[in-house]
Scaffold this active site. Structure first.
Site, PDB file in Angstrom:
ATOM      1  N   LYS A  53      25.320   1.230  36.725  1.00 31.42           N
ATOM      2  CA  LYS A  53      25.743   1.113  38.117  1.00 31.42           C
ATOM      3  C   LYS A  53      25.834   2.488  38.777  1.00 31.42           C
ATOM      4  CE  LYS A  53      28.030  -3.211  37.043  1.00 31.42           C
ATOM      5  NZ  LYS A  53      29.264  -3.864  36.536  1.00 31.42           N
ATOM      6  N   GLN A  97      35.535  -2.648  35.757  1.00 30.89           N
ATOM      7  CA  GLN A  97      34.633  -3.239  34.767  1.00 30.89           C
ATOM      8  C   GLN A  97      35.429  -4.182  33.859  1.00 30.89           C
ATOM      9  OE1 GLN A  97      31.227  -2.885  34.578  1.00 30.89           O
ATOM     10  NE2 GLN A  97      31.372  -4.483  33.032  1.00 30.89           N
ATOM     11  N   ASP A 120      33.065  -6.232  44.602  1.00 29.46           N
ATOM     12  CA  ASP A 120      32.598  -7.048  43.475  1.00 29.46           C
ATOM     13  C   ASP A 120      33.096  -8.489  43.582  1.00 29.46           C
ATOM     14  OD1 ASP A 120      31.083  -7.287  41.159  1.00 29.46           O
ATOM     15  OD2 ASP A 120      32.767  -6.863  39.828  1.00 29.46           O
TER      16      ASP A 120
END
Length: 280
Positions: A53, A97, A120
């Site tokens: 990413k 994450q 996200d």
């Protein structure tokens, strides 16, 4: 029947090309989009994802702020880090994450992310907005699935979509997004009875169950569109690709299908957030 391979690498490339131009325009106005990533612990797969990413950000000119916390980090310590990022004017998007270590309250950490920086799509607030049809940043994999559908002009309205999986960042939001497009949606899960018979009714199949080659070829009716959101060890999806390919009219490969587009959606949401900030 001619087969259509839904090439996520090409879709992601088109998204990134358009983002490069938008990032350049933002920089001319004195604003560089910035994505902050938080990794807790030393899980090798998670480290790889975060690095990918970060590299993707760099390639299109987005700043990447990486925060790597030790395995023993407490929930309170993680929340404090998220609070700092929420207050940081330079940061436009925050990505935690997952999974985090088991002793950390992952849901509490997700909920701490400012809705304006939830690129996200992990907060319950963001999910609710997505379900109601006005969410700015839906979860990135569901957003990727819809982007592939749009790029290949796959009809959704009036179609029967069967989603296999009900996770809060994949199965549930993609069901909502498809429902908002006027599909008839059946969401299946581990307690669903007669799953193969239900899948056989689907015009669109979204596999998001996290089990390698779970969806079998004889579950697929002729002409169905298959979007495989699974990614398991050995670059294997949730669909038995060769078997399902026979009946499908269109199918995503693994790798090179939904995955690359998921990352491009994360970048897009970060750029969207940066643009919104300077227009306020």
């Amino acid at each position: 029947m001619e087969k259509l391979i839904l090439d996520g690498t090409k879709v992601a490339g088109r998204v990134k090309d358009s983002l490069k131009e938008r990032v350049e325009e933002l920089k001319k106005k004195g604003k560089t989009p910035c994505l902050a990533t938080i990794l807790v612990g030393d899980d090798p797969s998670s480290e790889t994802y975060v690095r990918m990413k970060g590299n993707a950000c760099q390639k299109i000119g987005i700043d990447s702020k990486r925060i790597h916390l030790p395995e023993e980090t407490t929930t309170e310590e993680l929340l404090a880090v998220i609070d700092e990022l929420n207050e940081d004017e330079k940061v436009d998007g925050i990505l935690l994450q997952h999974p985090v270590p088991s002793h950390v309250d992952e849901r509490a950490a997700f909920e701490r992310i400012d809705i304006e920086k939830d690129v996200d799509g992990v907060t319950s607030f963001g999910y609710g907005q997505t379900a109601l049809g006005f969410g700015k940043y839906p979860s990135c994999t569901p957003a990727a699935i819809l982007r592939i559908i749009d790029d290949y002009e796959i009809p959704v309205k009036g179609k029967h979509a069967v989603v296999i999986g009900r996770s809060p960042i994949l199965g549930k939001p993609v069901s909502a997004l498809l429902l908002n497009r006027d599909a008839t949606v059946t969401t299946c899960h581990s307690h669903t009875q007669n799953l193969p018979d239900i899948v056989k009714q689907a015009d669109i199949v979204v596999a998001a169950v996290g089990r390698p080659e779970f969806v079998q070829g004889d579950w697929i009716k002729k002409g169905a569109v298959i979007l495989d959101a699974g990614y398991n060890k050995g670059n294997i999806g949730d669909v038995d690709y060769d078997a399902c390919y026979e009946n499908a009219s269109a199918i995503t490969p693994v790798p090179g299908g939904v995955g690359p587009v998921t990352i491009s959606m994360l970048l897009k949401h970060t750029v969207d957030a940066a643009e919104e900030k300077i227009t306020k």
